[in-house]
Design a protein around this motif. Structure first.
Motif: not given
Length: 521
Positions: A246-270
């Protein structure tokens, strides 16, 4: 619309395509109604009250937008920016151009579909919820937004010509416009820093919060009280290996979610220094594009932000300290004045040096002076008090619930005591201050370590506070007040009282000396 320049002083309307943006409110309810009609063969009020009300809300919003479009006018003159709006309660905002501090351009997914952008201009003096010193044009065409941003920024070529006879001079060839100087560019490898945030646990648990809504929609009866008791009973009987899964599943779901947020916010940063003007510009975003512009003459320093999980990965974020920034909170999408997303710490120092125009970053930890051991004792005392309070609270809770008091106190002691003392030690290690050339450098924080390099010329006052315990230990909090940044003051915490006064007097000579009486022993 016609080409928009500062010479065009006539009143203008917003782009009429802004009326189509409201289609985003209609798509979800109509989609749900259509899918249900295809599956069940009909639509009833009882089954689709929410969707039908949403459709009616869409009609109301569309009418409101039509009124806003008809009643909103704006113009940009050589002296000021003016906006009038409102049907019954007319509102007129006029901001002198020499007071403009920020020109931000934002375009969400729907705005981008219709070629529109939102231009926000402000003096930076008001809070985020106050619109008196802010002009927001929602929406204008993307081309007009770029023209507005360029026209409202100071440019080097706008300087008056040098007086003197020019008629004998030979005509000079017109040089091509200089290219923007790139300071930093986003790297896809930086996405590895996204999961190094407490947000990973929040996002990892988020799917569990939707379980009740899903069960209700599927017609499965769920008793909240019974579900909680059943979950507790299930957890007590659950094998140990299942906790790990359960803990690993939570970490995997959280990691995917934070990476998606990061990509949306900082895509093509300059981060670039614009040609022909003393301005910095940050552009970024995947679905919602954002453009933040900062005049370098408003820059008063930089702030290095290192949350504890990001420090493990040797990463950091960089933020500008400047006058006129709107007061917004930091977050995964970046706060006010964000100059760099979570990135390698070494790159953050190089970016700070380039932005501040220094050969070396003033934020380097080697420059800092440690604080007295009395500051460590204060933090260890707080950790001991917190540990005793946690163990006592665990015993009281065990007595109220019937759990084993011994086991509850032991678990609280094992978890809280080491964490409290580790945070106390880390908080002391984070303390530091120095005068580095033209900057006062201050560092503090445990969960979020912040290192601030503030221009000494931007300090307008000092605030010295001492609690009874600090006076007994010979410590003080010495805060440098400034008109820049979102905090308004940056503090040397638990610094030696005499050393703090000496540093304050050296940072801005004469400012604090008039309030200090020097005695000779």
């Amino acid at each position: 619309m016609k080409d928009m320049t500062v010479e065009s002083v006539g009143w203008r309307r917003l782009d009429p395509r802004m009326l189509l943006v409201n289609l985003r409110w209609l798509a979800p309810p109509l989609g749900i109604i259509a899918l249900t009609a295809l599956a069940s063969g009909g639509v009833t009020w009882e089954d689709h009250k929410l969707q039908i009300v949403s459709a009616l809300l869409f009609v109301y919003l569309t009418c409101s937008e039509m009124i806003r479009w008809r009643t909103t006018r704006f113009r940009v003159t050589e002296e000021q920016v003016e906006v009038t709006s409102g049907l019954f309660w007319r509102r007129h905002v006029a901001i002198p151009r020499d007071r403009l501090r920020t020109v931000d351009v934002t375009s969400g997914p729907v705005h981008r579909i219709f070629g529109l952008s939102i231009v926000t201009m402000g003096t930076g003096q008001a809070l985020r919820t106050d619109r008196r010193d802010q002009v927001k044009l929602d929406a204008v065409s993307t081309a007009d937004a770029a023209t507005l941003r360029a026209d409202l920024l100071p440019r080097a070529q706008d300087a008056p010509p040098v007086p003197g006879p020019q008629h004998d001079a030979a005509p000079k060839p017109v040089a091509p416009p200089p290219a923007a100087v790139e300071i930093a560019r986003g790297d896809p490898a930086w996405v590895r820093y996204a999961p190094l945030s407490p947000l990973v646990f929040v996002i990892g648990l988020a799917p569990l919060t939707q379980a009740y809504n899903l069960a209700e929609r599927l017609g499965i009866p769920v008793d909240i009280g019974g579900a909680v008791l059943g979950a507790i009973e299930f957890l007590e009987k659950m094998p140990g290996w299942l906790y790990i899964v359960f803990f690993l599943m939570m970490l995997i779901a959280g990691a995917i979610g934070t990476m998606l947020l990061f990509t949306e916010a900082w895509w093509k940063f300059r981060l670039v220094r614009e040609p022909g003007s003393a301005t910095l510009r940050v552009s970024r975003g995947l679905l919602t594009t954002r453009s933040f512009t900062l005049e370098e003459r408003r820059l008063r320093g930089a702030e290095l932000i290192e949350p504890f999980m990001l420090r493990w990965g040797r990463g950091a974020r960089l933020k500008a300290i400047a006058s006129g920034l709107r007061q917004t909170l930091d977050g995964p999408r970046g706060g006010s004045g964000a100059l760099l997303p979570p990135a390698p710490r070494r790159l953050a120092h190089l970016t700070a040096a380039s932005v501040l125009g220094e050969r070396e970053s003033p934020l380097l930890p080697a420059r800092l002076r440690a604080h007295p051991r009395a500051a460590l004792r204060r933090r260890l005392t707080r950790a001991a008090v917190a540990s005793v309070a946690a163990v006592t609270a665990a015993a009281v809770l065990a007595a109220l619930t019937g759990w084993s008091a011994g086991w509850s106190m032991a678990i609280a002691a094992v978890v809280v005591v080491p964490v409290s003392f580790l945070l106390a030690a880390d908080s002391y290690r984070s303390l530091g201050h120095a005068i580095s050339g033209a900057y006062l450098v201050v560092r503090s924080g445990a969960l979020v370590r912040r290192t601030v390099a503030l221009q000494r010329g931007g300090i307008i006052g000092w605030t010295v506070t001492r609690s009874p315990l600090q006076r007994r230990a010979g410590l003080a909090n010495v805060a440098a007040t400034t008109a820049a940044g979102t905090l308004g003051a940056y503090t040397m915490r638990d610094v030696d009282y005499g050393d703090g006064l000496v540093v304050a007097g050296e940072a801005v000579p004469g400012l604090l000396a008039q309030f200090i009486e020097v005695t000779e022993e």
